[in-house]
Design an enzyme around this catalytic site. Structure first.
Site, PDB file in Angstrom:
ATOM      1  N   LYS A 194       9.189  26.714  22.277  1.00 21.15           N
ATOM      2  CA  LYS A 194       9.173  25.325  22.771  1.00 21.15           C
ATOM      3  C   LYS A 194      10.015  25.222  24.031  1.00 21.15           C
ATOM      4  CE  LYS A 194      10.254  20.638  21.105  1.00 21.15           C
ATOM      5  NZ  LYS A 194      10.789  19.874  19.956  1.00 21.15           N
ATOM      6  N   SER A 228      10.441  16.833  14.168  1.00 19.31           N
ATOM      7  CA  SER A 228       9.684  17.402  15.296  1.00 19.31           C
ATOM      8  C   SER A 228       9.111  18.794  15.063  1.00 19.31           C
ATOM      9  CB  SER A 228      10.555  17.428  16.549  1.00 19.31           C
ATOM     10  OG  SER A 228      10.557  16.158  17.150  1.00 19.31           O
ATOM     11  N   SER A 239       7.770  16.317  18.109  1.00 17.04           N
ATOM     12  CA  SER A 239       7.712  16.670  19.511  1.00 17.04           C
ATOM     13  C   SER A 239       7.322  18.125  19.767  1.00 17.04           C
ATOM     14  CB  SER A 239       9.059  16.407  20.176  1.00 17.04           C
ATOM     15  OG  SER A 239      10.050  17.281  19.648  1.00 17.04           O
TER      16      SER A 239
END
Lengths: 95, 492
Positions: free
Chosen positions: B85, B184, B160
């Site tokens: 990420k 997330s 997210s």
């Protein structure tokens, strides 16, 4: 909780955030709605409840005071928008 | 089965046996990314050349281990292509956090979790898209583009860590790192039909994870199955002197916990997690999954987490408050974007932040600044921190009676792109079942447990107490190995 435009301007000033007139009005509405939602917390009697500062069973974390290598200055400055003589350069603060 | 569909543990076995090479595997993943990522849009930054170099080095290491009779010692991640990420720093690789304000930022240091992946000789394919500074539940708040759900390209992957979840679901990597501040990792895992594990606060070093809300943030993993999640967690967990909130607790062999045995395991079911307004197909699938665990011999115990309804308002005061402090560092001086035409330093700071941050980040900075400001601190921030204690106590009491808790990960399956972008409260509600865990600092996993009428995946959340990852993985694995949901692939 209904925020006024002046509240929004005050918060934006504290946060060092410039906002357009449109942003101010939108945040006024949206933040008011979110704060209304958060009003449910006022129902609880929490006078005897301590706040959770951390979920860890830690009080403080100490370590030996030993010098370790840190990043070379050129690496630290490499991402800066503007530098001069090994320093970050910004607009003059004083005339 | 094609190479890209392999799990990490399957690929590891084939690499060790010399059936495949890491270069072949990496090339298969790069080909897959080339074929589908223009539609899925999971990656912000791809590193094909360095990935193939790393794969070559991994192949050399495997060959050396074979020659020297050390194949047993080979790390399970050696030669395995992974994604990270874009909120976790990789030295020398752009790390944007999905924000314009860090568009040009190249970290001069390595996150500890990434350092551990390098030590295992894993292969890094690229950095995955996310909501700006991890603030969001749909990955639509990325300043660059929205990622799409591989199961239905008109829908969001969740967020997210939506890029990481979508990349795993679409076979664009074998596993990925994400971060979980309020759900997330788990919520996108649920919406994309993959496994998402959020470790206990303090279990994985956050050095090099760009800070959003420091009392809640934790690095987590996204994987194709539970065994892979256990492998990835084992690789990145552990104490790190550079993160004073990492805890010096020995890292167990998580894979050894996967014995498939849940007879007598007490599984709590919290009544507050089956609420009005949740999608009926989600409730059906999750209740069926709990029945399934009972059928495997687990003891189902009704528990109560009475302060659950307060988790959302508590979270949306505490997380923005911490964010408003953490994001004060973005002032256009040390790194990142700066407006060109400022008249003075103050003007530069204010307009840099205005143009560098997106709407949700600004909204949270404003909300957090308000909650911390003179006259409102006691009524909002401090009160939220007190109610947080009640939420944590709910879990302490429940975990005195049960080993794990089972419930839905998200109240709905994947929603449509654009459906909730203009209504922050509706967007926040998609995290209603995941936030409490971060507030209490405990661990949990989301695993696939069914599909709705439209073929969209549903996630089962299994929560455990602090440092209870083994119990969580054991229950998740027992469910997974006796079901087939995790084997389905999106129609891409």
């Amino acid at each position: 909780m209904t925020l006024t435009l002046r509240d929004v301007e005050h918060i934006a000033d504290l946060a060092r955030l410039a906002l357009t007139a449109e942003e101010k009005e939108r945040f006024r509405e949206q933040l008011s709605a979110i704060l209304d939602y958060a009003a449910s917390l006022q129902r609880l009697d929490i006078s005897d409840i301590p706040p959770t500062a951390t979920v860890l069973p830690l009080r403080n974390v100490m370590r030996e005071d030993v010098a370790r290598p840190s990043l070379p200055p050129e690496d630290v400055l490499a991402n800066a928008p503007d530098t001069a003589e090994g320093c970050f350069r910004v607009r003059a603060i004083l005339e | 089965m094609s190479l890209r569909e392999l799990t990490i543990h399957e690929a590891h076995r084939l690499l060790r046996q010399g059936e495949i090479s890491s270069v072949e595997l990496t090339q298969a993943l790069l080909d897959r990314i080339l074929a589908v990522d223009n539609e899925v849009k999971a990656y912000l930054c791809l590193m094909p050349e360095s990935a193939l170099e790393e794969a070559q080095q991994a192949d050399a290491a495997i060959a050396a281990a074979r020659r020297e009779g050390r194949l047993q010692e080979l790390h399970p991640l050696t030669g395995i292509p992974l994604a990270i990420k874009d909120i976790i720093c990789v030295q020398g690789v752009p790390t944007t956090c999905g924000s314009r304000i860090l568009e040009e930022f190249i970290p001069p240091f390595e996150a500890t979790a990434v350092e551990k992946l390098w030590a295992a000789r894993a292969v890094l394919l690229g950095k995955t898209n996310c909501d700006e500074f991890a603030m969001g539940s749909s990955t639509e708040n990325s300043a660059y583009f929205a990622t799409r759900n591989p199961w239905d390209l008109t829908r969001v992957p969740g967020g997210s860590s939506g890029g990481s979840a979508a990349a795993v679901a679409a076979d664009e990597c074998l596993g990925a790192l994400g971060s979980d501040t309020g759900g997330s990792v788990r919520q996108p895992a649920s919406l994309c039909g993959v496994v998402g594990l959020k470790p206990t606060y303090g279990r994985v070093s956050r050095y090099g994870l760009v800070a959003f809300a420091s009392s809640l943030d934790q690095i987590g993993v996204l994987a194709k199955d539970v065994a892979d999640a256990a492998l990835l967690l084992g690789a990145i967990a552990g104490y790190d002197w550079r993160d004073s909130t990492s805890v010096d607790v020995p890292v167990p062999d998580y894979v050894a916990a996967l014995d498939g045995e849940v007879r007598g395991l007490r599984v709590g079911v919290p009544r507050e997690y089956f609420i009005e307004g949740m999608q009926p197909a989600v409730e059906r699938a999750v209740r069926a999954a709990i029945e399934h665990l009972a059928g495997l011999g687990a003891e189902i115990v009704e528990v109560s987490l009475p302060h659950t309804e307060y988790a959302l308002p508590v979270y949306y005061l505490i997380a923005p408050a911490e964010a408003s402090a953490n994001l004060a560092r973005y002032d256009g001086v040390k790194y990142g974007y700066r407006v060109a035409d400022a008249v003075d330093l103050d003007d530069a700071t204010r307009r840099t932040r205005q143009l560098g941050f997106g709407a949700e980040v600004k909204r949270r900075i404003m909300l957090g600044t308000y909650a911390l400001s003179a006259g409102y601190y006691d009524a909002y921030y401090l009160r939220a921190q007190r109610v947080r204690t009640l939420i944590k106590r709910d879990f302490d009491e429940a975990f005195a009676r049960v080993e794990v808790i089972a419930c839905p990960t998200s109240p709905t399956t994947a929603f449509r792109l654009g459906e909730k972008v203009d209504d922050p409260l509706q967007m926040y509600l998609s995290d209603v079942f995941t936030l409490s865990m971060n507030l209490a600092g405990i661990c949990g996993i989301s695993i696939p447990c069914g599909f709705d009428e439209e073929g969209l995946p549903v996630g089962l959340q299994i929560m455990g107490p602090a440092f209870g990852e083994e119990a969580v993985l054991r229950a998740a694995y027992a469910y997974e190995r006796s079901t087939e949901w995790h084997k389905r692939r999106p129609p891409l």
